[in-house]
Design a protein around this motif. Structure first.
Motif, short mmCIF file in Angstrom:
data_model
loop_
_atom_site.label_atom_id
_atom_site.label_comp_id
_atom_site.label_asym_id
_atom_site.label_seq_id
_atom_site.Cartn_x
_atom_site.Cartn_y
_atom_site.Cartn_z
N LEU A 12 -12.61 6.18 -2.60
CA LEU A 12 -11.39 5.37 -2.59
C LEU A 12 -11.27 4.70 -1.25
N VAL A 13 -11.23 3.36 -1.25
CA VAL A 13 -10.98 2.58 -0.04
C VAL A 13 -9.60 1.97 -0.17
N CYS A 14 -8.70 2.34 0.74
CA CYS A 14 -7.31 1.91 0.65
C CYS A 14 -6.81 1.61 2.06
N GLY A 15 -6.66 0.32 2.36
CA GLY A 15 -6.20 -0.06 3.69
C GLY A 15 -6.18 -1.57 3.84
N GLY A 16 -5.59 -2.03 4.93
CA GLY A 16 -5.53 -3.46 5.19
C GLY A 16 -4.21 -3.86 5.80
N GLN A 17 -3.67 -4.98 5.35
CA GLN A 17 -2.46 -5.56 5.92
C GLN A 17 -1.40 -5.82 4.86
N TRP A 18 -0.13 -5.75 5.27
CA TRP A 18 1.03 -6.29 4.55
C TRP A 18 1.37 -5.55 3.26
N HIS A 19 0.88 -4.35 3.09
CA HIS A 19 1.17 -3.55 1.92
C HIS A 19 1.41 -2.10 2.33
N ASP A 20 2.01 -1.34 1.42
CA ASP A 20 2.28 0.08 1.67
C ASP A 20 1.08 0.89 1.17
N PHE A 21 0.08 1.00 2.01
CA PHE A 21 -1.14 1.68 1.60
C PHE A 21 -0.95 3.18 1.48
N ASP A 22 -0.01 3.75 2.21
CA ASP A 22 0.27 5.17 2.05
C ASP A 22 0.73 5.46 0.62
N TYR A 23 1.64 4.62 0.12
CA TYR A 23 2.13 4.80 -1.25
C TYR A 23 1.00 4.62 -2.26
N ALA A 24 0.25 3.52 -2.14
CA ALA A 24 -0.82 3.25 -3.10
C ALA A 24 -1.87 4.35 -3.07
N ARG A 25 -2.19 4.85 -1.88
CA ARG A 25 -3.21 5.89 -1.74
C ARG A 25 -2.80 7.16 -2.49
N VAL A 26 -1.57 7.57 -2.29
CA VAL A 26 -1.08 8.78 -2.97
C VAL A 26 -1.09 8.60 -4.48
N GLU A 27 -0.64 7.45 -4.95
CA GLU A 27 -0.59 7.21 -6.39
C GLU A 27 -1.99 7.20 -7.01
N LEU A 28 -2.93 6.59 -6.33
CA LEU A 28 -4.29 6.53 -6.86
C LEU A 28 -4.97 7.90 -6.82
N LEU A 29 -4.73 8.66 -5.76
CA LEU A 29 -5.28 10.01 -5.71
C LEU A 29 -4.66 10.89 -6.79
N SER A 30 -3.39 10.66 -7.10
CA SER A 30 -2.75 11.42 -8.18
C SER A 30 -3.39 11.10 -9.52
N GLU A 31 -3.74 9.83 -9.73
CA GLU A 31 -4.45 9.46 -10.96
C GLU A 31 -5.80 10.17 -11.04
N LEU A 32 -6.53 10.17 -9.94
CA LEU A 32 -7.85 10.81 -9.94
C LEU A 32 -7.75 12.31 -10.09
N ALA A 33 -6.64 12.90 -9.61
CA ALA A 33 -6.47 14.35 -9.67
C ALA A 33 -6.30 14.85 -11.10
N ARG A 34 -6.09 13.95 -12.07
CA ARG A 34 -6.02 14.37 -13.47
C ARG A 34 -7.35 14.92 -13.97
N TYR A 35 -8.43 14.58 -13.26
CA TYR A 35 -9.78 14.89 -13.73
C TYR A 35 -10.39 15.95 -12.81
N GLU A 36 -10.56 17.15 -13.35
CA GLU A 36 -11.00 18.26 -12.50
C GLU A 36 -12.45 18.12 -12.07
N ASN A 37 -13.23 17.25 -12.71
CA ASN A 37 -14.63 17.07 -12.34
C ASN A 37 -14.82 15.99 -11.28
N VAL A 38 -13.74 15.38 -10.81
CA VAL A 38 -13.85 14.29 -9.83
C VAL A 38 -13.63 14.84 -8.42
#
Length: 267
Positions: A12-38
């Protein structure tokens, strides 16, 4: 390309300018956490060659993160060898401020090298954030099946397209991309919101929705505190459902049946 016992390695690459990357990072990691093999490794930029060499899945939520020439080749090679790249929101952007006195505030230089041809697009501009209608282009496709047209308050991307791409959802726009040198449109034609693009043995899935911004994310533009939090499409059920399906595809590599919606079909 999964590892022993079906393990899936994700980057997961999450970073840059002008956005809330902390929020997006947590949400995307939560999606990935649904899968125990990931198992996921997380980066703020594209200095992740070693991780990509072992990865099955790449998910990017960036804005104005421009890989250097070596990193561009690494990303292209990842897809060519069969990798699955879920590219979100501003992944296709390269943005520079113009000098004082210029008629536009921003230019979008062609500094992404080979990546627009891999991703299928390069960002040119967007009009001011406002509600717009997202239409489903291929209603039978598993990523959008059962989802009807919906409204989003988000950045509407006008992009330079690099076909062939398979458009699954679109919007329409005629007008000015205020503040940008490019992205002004006079032709009423579909603007891709969700599409796939094959490259070599791999596939890119690009989803342009997903703007989010916190109070302190544009201080480099002279705004110390926006005084509000903007979650954009992240609060739209249809967006969350499509995003979940896109992550499911990235993990499994299969576009067969949609994952069940939390409350039946989303319309």
């Amino acid at each position: 390309m999964s590892g022993p016992a079906g393990r899936i390695d994700a980057v997961l690459v999450c970073g840059g300018q002008w956005h809330d990357f902390d929020y997006a990072r947590v949400e995307l990691l939560s999606e990935l956490a649904r899968y125990e093999n990931v198992r996921t490794r997380v980066f703020e930029d594209y200095d992740c060659a070693d991780a990509l060499a072992a990865a099955d899945v790449l998910i990017t939520y960036t804005c104005n993160r421009i890989p250097d020439a070596t990193q561009q080749k690494t990303l292209a090679d990842f897809v060519s060898r069969g990798g699955r790249w879920l590219a979100l929101h501003g992944t296709n952007s390269a943005i520079e401020r113009t000098p004082a006195g210029s008629p536009s505030k921003y230019v979008t230089p062609r500094t992404l090298g080979v990546l627009p041809a891999v991703l299928g697009s390069q960002f040119l501009g967007h009009p001011p954030i406002a509600p717009y209608r997202v239409e489903i282009t291929e209603p039978e496709h598993p990523l959008v099946a059962g989802i009807g047209p919906f409204d989003a308050v988000d950045e509407l991307y006008v992009s330079e397209l690099h076909p062939p791409i398979r458009v699954l959802a679109h919007t329409r726009f005629v007008g000015e991309s205020t503040g940008f040198e490019e992205g002004h449109t006079t032709v009423d034609e579909p603007r891709p919101v969700l599409y796939t693009k094959d490259h070599g043995r791999g596939t890119v899935c690009y989803f342009t929705l997903g703007h989010c911004r916190g109070r302190f994310d544009v201080q480099d533009l002279g705004i110390d505190d926006l005084g509000r939090v903007d979650r954009g499409s992240w609060v739209v059920p249809q967006y969350r459902e499509i995003l979940s399906r896109c992550v499911a595809w990235a993990v499994s590599g299969e576009m067969t049946a949609p994952r069940p919606a939390s409350a039946g079909q989303v319309r």
